[in-house]
Design a protein around this motif. Sequence first.
Motif, short mmCIF file in Angstrom:
data_model
loop_
_atom_site.label_atom_id
_atom_site.label_comp_id
_atom_site.label_asym_id
_atom_site.label_seq_id
_atom_site.Cartn_x
_atom_site.Cartn_y
_atom_site.Cartn_z
N ASN A 518 1.54 -17.14 16.03
CA ASN A 518 1.24 -17.38 17.44
C ASN A 518 0.58 -16.16 18.06
N LYS A 519 -0.31 -16.40 18.99
CA LYS A 519 -1.02 -15.30 19.64
C LYS A 519 -0.24 -14.75 20.84
N THR A 520 0.73 -15.50 21.29
CA THR A 520 1.51 -15.07 22.47
C THR A 520 3.00 -15.13 22.15
N GLY A 521 3.77 -14.54 23.05
CA GLY A 521 5.22 -14.61 22.92
C GLY A 521 5.80 -13.33 22.34
N ASN A 522 7.06 -13.11 22.66
CA ASN A 522 7.80 -11.96 22.15
C ASN A 522 9.28 -12.28 22.30
N PRO A 523 9.86 -13.03 21.36
CA PRO A 523 11.23 -13.54 21.52
C PRO A 523 12.28 -12.47 21.77
N ILE A 524 12.15 -11.30 21.15
CA ILE A 524 13.16 -10.26 21.35
C ILE A 524 13.11 -9.75 22.79
N VAL A 525 11.91 -9.53 23.32
CA VAL A 525 11.78 -9.11 24.71
C VAL A 525 12.30 -10.19 25.65
N GLU A 526 12.01 -11.45 25.34
CA GLU A 526 12.48 -12.55 26.19
C GLU A 526 14.01 -12.58 26.22
N GLU A 527 14.63 -12.29 25.08
CA GLU A 527 16.09 -12.27 25.03
C GLU A 527 16.63 -11.10 25.82
N ALA A 528 16.00 -9.93 25.67
CA ALA A 528 16.48 -8.73 26.35
C ALA A 528 16.29 -8.80 27.86
N THR A 529 15.39 -9.64 28.34
CA THR A 529 15.15 -9.74 29.78
C THR A 529 15.81 -10.98 30.38
N SER A 530 16.62 -11.70 29.59
CA SER A 530 17.36 -12.84 30.13
C SER A 530 18.65 -12.33 30.78
N PHE A 531 19.32 -13.19 31.52
CA PHE A 531 20.56 -12.78 32.19
C PHE A 531 21.79 -13.02 31.32
N ARG A 532 21.99 -14.25 30.90
CA ARG A 532 23.14 -14.56 30.04
C ARG A 532 22.72 -14.88 28.62
N GLY A 533 21.43 -14.75 28.31
CA GLY A 533 20.95 -15.13 26.99
C GLY A 533 20.21 -16.45 27.07
#
Length: 726
Positions: A518-533
């Motif tokens: 995929n050309k976009t996305g960053n799952p680890i960053v998305e997880e780290a910037t979530s509130f409860r996961g």
Amino acid sequence: MSDTSIILKPVFSCPADGNIPRVKLPPDWRLSWHQAETVKAIRDPNIDVAIDTALTGDGKTLPAYLDTFESPDCCVMGCYPTNELARDQEIAIRGYIEQFQPSSEPRIVRLSSAELEAYSESNQIRKDAAIATRAGQSEILLTNPDMLHYLHRGAYTWKNDNPDKLWGRIDKDFDLFVFDEFGLFSAPQIASVINTALLIKNTNRRKKFLFLSATPDENFPEKLHLAGFRIKLIDPVREQKYQFPDTAEEERQLLSRGWRQVTRTVRLNFEGLEPTAGASEAWLRENGDRILNQFLQNPGSKGAIILNSIASVKRLVPFFRNLFEPEGLTVGENTGLSGKTEKARSLSSDLVLGTSTIDVGVDFKINFLIFESADAGNFIQRLGRLGRHEGYLKNGNWVKFAEFTAFALVPKFLVERLFAIDPPPLAAEGIYDRIFFNGQIIDNYQKINNFAGYYRRWGAVQSAMLCRQLNHPDLKRQYQGSAQALKRDCQTVFETHLGKVIGEMKKWGEEWREFSGNKTGNPIVEEATSFRGSSPLQCGLYDLTEPDERERFKTYDLPGILGNLDIEPMTKGEFLKTRKDVATRTETPIPRSRFEYCLGFMKLLRYREERLNWQFIYPGDLQAIADGWKVQVLAGIEVWQPENPWIADINKRLKRQALVCYVLRLPVTEARVRLRLPMHFQIYPIGDRDAVHAAAPYAIAFGQSALLLDTLTHWLKPKGDETWIV
């Protein structure tokens, strides 16, 4: 009498010295000392943050909203960790308004994600417009910290909107941000609140924050102090503003001097159980007649049983209904899988069985309590539900409780530490005040990890994203000074450099693109910037055990489903069509968005009497993954559970998921013990696909749990391995 039974003295709270300016109290009403100090701190221009640590039940809510009674220009946002608590607090605030009769009654709006979606759909407007509208219609906005988190991260705005379109307006409109039951927040949520508070502080002037908790994180004030917040800690325990009378005459004297009773005398019985699954459930079944006799021998009693497992509650409710209903007594249920109607009905039942949905701040009128606990704070929190009211109204008649009794279902080791060592901290039939007793629970309960390393390792990922917002081309000039100040504060609080954090974020993005294509996305960053996961294993449930079809649409995590539920798979299309048909036929809004990213969909047929074993399996080399000692993204994970006829359907969906995870080369039980993980920490067994008949030699955590686990494993690493943020 029992050799593990004690008496807890009643608690009385000290009144304030004199009246507070610009506070018009009802006749014969006095604020408590901590309430007056909180009002003063909120009004003090030299204070940014007030932290009220008054005991459970001592009225921490009132001072947060008092100024909205006196000034129509004062606006307060209250953030509550559960929807049930927000609902309970709305009732409490409306009760205060009725008693205080302010000349300008503040408008109260309660806004959860479900209520937001329903309002948005019924008015055919976008969610950002719905939030702005509802916020603008209120002087008191009751919501959850999740919504505050996500609106400050642009979750409700569209691609071409300015990032501050929503939060810029809301932050200016509200004067005070209240976080209730803050002691229940874990490290990721605390890091989020700190980041959000720093953003508000550096983009607005004269905004206030109030944190309410009887069991606060002891490191939290220091982190705020590092960021330059001016803090007022209101600690009535330290200031000796509680009294614990020994006699009825002493109680009368305190009442005559304006002291307010917080809790009544409680007999607390400890029941030491083996630390095995189902031990509490078995004890409750064995003691069913004993529990019933409590109600028969004490007419008018009200009770609650608070357990850790939803499945246990679901299995026990029919058992207690069969026992109680022939005697004319009612039994209610209140869990995360209970429908709204059942939850509301449960609060008026003679006996209610529930989980954390009822122990987090809900104000019960009960005189009988049985509870499990996960740790010391949870023990104190749940015990605090008892003894707060001397009675209740029933059909217009006052019913006064004769006595208050609790049974604590705890591990045997705790009972031994409290009563069996020499000398024992507690003695059978001993009489103790709450402060001493709470201290003994904290000292003797098994210590759990507070994940203190999370802030330095992951907290600044959110900081980097917030700084990126302020450097948006359309905002850069407006917030130039704010961006630099925010960066400086975040680096100080989280003890890191944002440049290094941004470098790691870029590396994760590159690894993701290489892994996924995929050309976009960053799952680890998305997880780290979530509130409860991100809840990557969450499934949509159509609950056929729920009588009201409007309330059958629920979500639950896959691991809980595998062990405790008897299900039948559905397609996403079938599930959403059923939702739409029910919503149309009953003319009831049923929010759709929470089902958008579910892993799978299924009908809940029944709750299993016996828990089924299962484990995750992986087709690759788990040893090589575990030896990486890092958070990573994996795909191809499946579930091994041969007794489940539907597991193949679940695996078709699961193995296509790219999951943020951490794999540890330890069995789950050993990992829990060595890392002192909390009871509800989400870590699961995983093994190689070709070795499923043996006990799983590895453990895996997903999503936010993977990030938390990452902060602990330096204790297990061979010497010489490095960590990434310094």
